[in-house]
Enzyme design. Structure first.
Site, PDB file in Angstrom:
ATOM      1  N   THR A  44      44.499  42.271  38.826  1.00 42.25           N
ATOM      2  CA  THR A  44      44.205  41.232  39.807  1.00 42.25           C
ATOM      3  C   THR A  44      43.176  41.719  40.816  1.00 42.25           C
ATOM      4  O   THR A  44      42.195  41.032  41.110  1.00 42.25           O
ATOM      5  CB  THR A  44      45.492  40.824  40.552  1.00 42.25           C
ATOM      6  N   TYR A 107      50.069  30.150  33.708  1.00 39.99           N
ATOM      7  CA  TYR A 107      49.774  28.721  33.579  1.00 39.99           C
ATOM      8  C   TYR A 107      50.656  28.012  32.547  1.00 39.99           C
ATOM      9  O   TYR A 107      51.239  26.982  32.841  1.00 39.99           O
ATOM     10  CB  TYR A 107      48.287  28.478  33.244  1.00 39.99           C
ATOM     11  N   TYR A 133      53.939  43.450  33.230  1.00 40.56           N
ATOM     12  CA  TYR A 133      53.536  43.141  34.603  1.00 40.56           C
ATOM     13  C   TYR A 133      54.138  41.801  34.983  1.00 40.56           C
ATOM     14  O   TYR A 133      53.796  40.762  34.413  1.00 40.56           O
ATOM     15  CB  TYR A 133      52.006  43.117  34.670  1.00 40.56           C
ATOM     16  N   ARG A 138      51.805  34.693  41.179  1.00 39.25           N
ATOM     17  CA  ARG A 138      50.496  34.413  40.588  1.00 39.25           C
ATOM     18  C   ARG A 138      50.597  33.670  39.256  1.00 39.25           C
ATOM     19  O   ARG A 138      49.724  32.880  38.916  1.00 39.25           O
ATOM     20  CB  ARG A 138      49.748  35.732  40.344  1.00 39.25           C
ATOM     21  N   LYS A 161      55.475  46.913  35.806  1.00 38.44           N
ATOM     22  CA  LYS A 161      55.034  46.745  37.190  1.00 38.44           C
ATOM     23  C   LYS A 161      55.768  45.516  37.715  1.00 38.44           C
ATOM     24  O   LYS A 161      55.506  44.391  37.288  1.00 38.44           O
ATOM     25  CB  LYS A 161      53.519  46.539  37.265  1.00 38.44           C
ATOM     26  N   ILE A 203      51.924  50.699  41.751  1.00 39.57           N
ATOM     27  CA  ILE A 203      50.551  50.333  41.418  1.00 39.57           C
ATOM     28  C   ILE A 203      50.019  49.639  42.665  1.00 39.57           C
ATOM     29  O   ILE A 203      50.403  48.516  42.975  1.00 39.57           O
ATOM     30  CB  ILE A 203      50.473  49.439  40.170  1.00 39.57           C
TER      31      ILE A 203
END
Length: 302
Positions: A44, A107, A133, A138, A161, A203
Site C-alpha cells: 500500500t 472489492y 495480508y 482497505r 501481516k 511491517i
C-alpha cells in the site's frame, strides 16, 4: 524467517513522475545501515495500484540490484483476481525475492471459503513463501482466525501481516497456528502491544523515516525489555498516528522529503499532495519526535 522491523517501503518518484533510482538507492542504504530486517516493496505504501505492470517489474529488479543481497526483499503480489495473483507471483521466481505479501482480494469481497481457495491456489502454484495480508479497512473483507488456521497448514504460507489494529487477534491466531507461523503487525500505533502479546514484528510505515528507532523497539521487545521499548515507542507514538492524518502514503512521502531521504513527495492520482494544514501539524510532530535532524548524515546513504 522474517521478524523485527520490516519496512513497508514507499516508492520515490522524480519530478517527471517516474521511479527515482537515486532516492531508491538512498532509502535502501538507509535501511540496510539502520537495522531494518527486511523490505516490503509494492505494498500500500509503495503505491502498487497506480504502477503499470512494466513499472512494477522494473521497480523490483531495481530494488534487488541496489539491495544486492544485503537485506531480504518481500514483494506485494495481491490482486482481486486469483489468476492474476498467480501470474505476479510466478514472475518473481528465480529473481532472488525472499517472499510474497498477498493481500486479501479487495472489492469483490469473497466468503471465507473463497479466501481459503484463493490463497490455496496461489500456494499450489509457487514455491515462494507466502505472507497473508489482512487489512479490512482497505479491502472490505476480514480474514478470520479460523481461515488463517486452515491456510497456516499449507506448505509455503508462513505468516500474516495483521492490520486490523485489533489486539485480541494476536492471541486468537496464536492459539490456532503452529509455533513457526509468523505474526506481523500492520499497525505501527499498536505494534509494540502486538509484540508483547506474542507477535514477531511489524511491517512498518514509520520505519521509512525512523528506521533505527523502530528496529531498536523491535529488538528490545524480542528480548523482553518492554520497559525500554515502551519508553522509546512513546517518543514516536504521535508520529505513528500523524502519518495517517491523510491516506497513506501521502504523509510519509512528505516527511521523507522533508528529512532529505527522497527528492520529491510526488504521488500519482487519485492521491493528492499533503494539505497545508497537515504540513504544519506534521512539522510540529517531527519536532516533538526529534526527527527534524536525522541521526547521521543523509548524504551518507547515497
Amino acid at each position: 524467517m522474517f521478524t523485527g522491523s520490516i519496512v513497508a517501503l514507499l516508492t520515490p518518484m522524480d519530478n517527471q513522475g517516474k521511479i527515482c533510482k537515486k532516492s531508491l538507492k538512498k532509502l535502501i542504504n538507509y535501511h540496510v545501515m539502520n537495522g531494518t530486517s527486511a523490505i516490503v516493496a509494492l505494498g500500500t505504501t509503495g503505491e502498487s495500484v497506480t504502477l503499470k505492470n512494466t513499472e512494477r517489474n522494473d521497480l523490483i529488479l531495481l530494488i534487488l540490484e541496489i539491495a544486492d543481497g544485503r537485506i531480504p526483499i518481500i514483494v506485494g503480489t495481491g490482486s482481486p483476481s486469483t489468476a492474476e495473483s498467480i501470474v505476479y507471483t510466478q514472475g518473481l521466481e528465480n529473481l532472488g525475492v525472499s517472499a510474497c505479501l498477498s493481500v486479501t482480494p479487495y472489492y469483490n469481497c469473497p466468503t471465507q471459503e473463497g479466501l481459503y481457495q484463493h490463497f490455496k491456489k496461489i500456494s499450489e502454484n509457487t514455491d515462494l513463501p507466502q505472507i497473508l495480508y489482512n487489512i479490512p479497512l482497505r479491502t472490505g473483507i476480514d480474514l478470520l482466525p479460523e481461515t488463517i488456521q486452515r491456510l497456516g497448514d499449507l506448505r509455503n504460507i508462513i505468516g500474516i501481516k495483521e492490520a486490523t489494529g485489533n489486539l485480541s487477534r494476536v492471541t486468537q491466531i496464536k492459539k490456532l497456528v503452529n509455533k513457526d507461523f509468523m505474526l506481523l503487525s500492520g499497525d505501527d500505533a499498536t505494534a509494540l502491544d502486538f509484540m508483547k502479546l506474542g507477535g514477531h514484528g511489524v511491517i512498518s510505515v514509520t520505519a521509512n523515516i525512523a528506521a533505527r528507532e523502530v528496529a531498536k523497539i523491535c529488538f528490545l521487545a524480542k528480548h523482553g525489555n518492554f520497559f525500554k521499548a515502551y519508553a522509546l515507542n512513546q517518543q514516536l507514538i504521535d508520529l505513528h498516528h500523524a502519518l495517517f492524518i491523510e491516506p497513506n502514503p501521502i504523509p510519509i512521502k512528505w516527511v521523507a522529503k522533508r528529512l532529505g531521504l527522497i527528492e520529491t513527495d510526488l504521488l500519482r492520482l487519485p492521491m493528492t499532495p499533503l494539505t497545508n494544514i497537515s504540513c504544519l501539524f506534521l512539522e510540529k510532530i517531527l519536532n516533538r519526535a526529534q526527527l527534524i535532524l536525522m541521526k547521521g548524515d543523509v548524504c551518507s546513504y547515497e
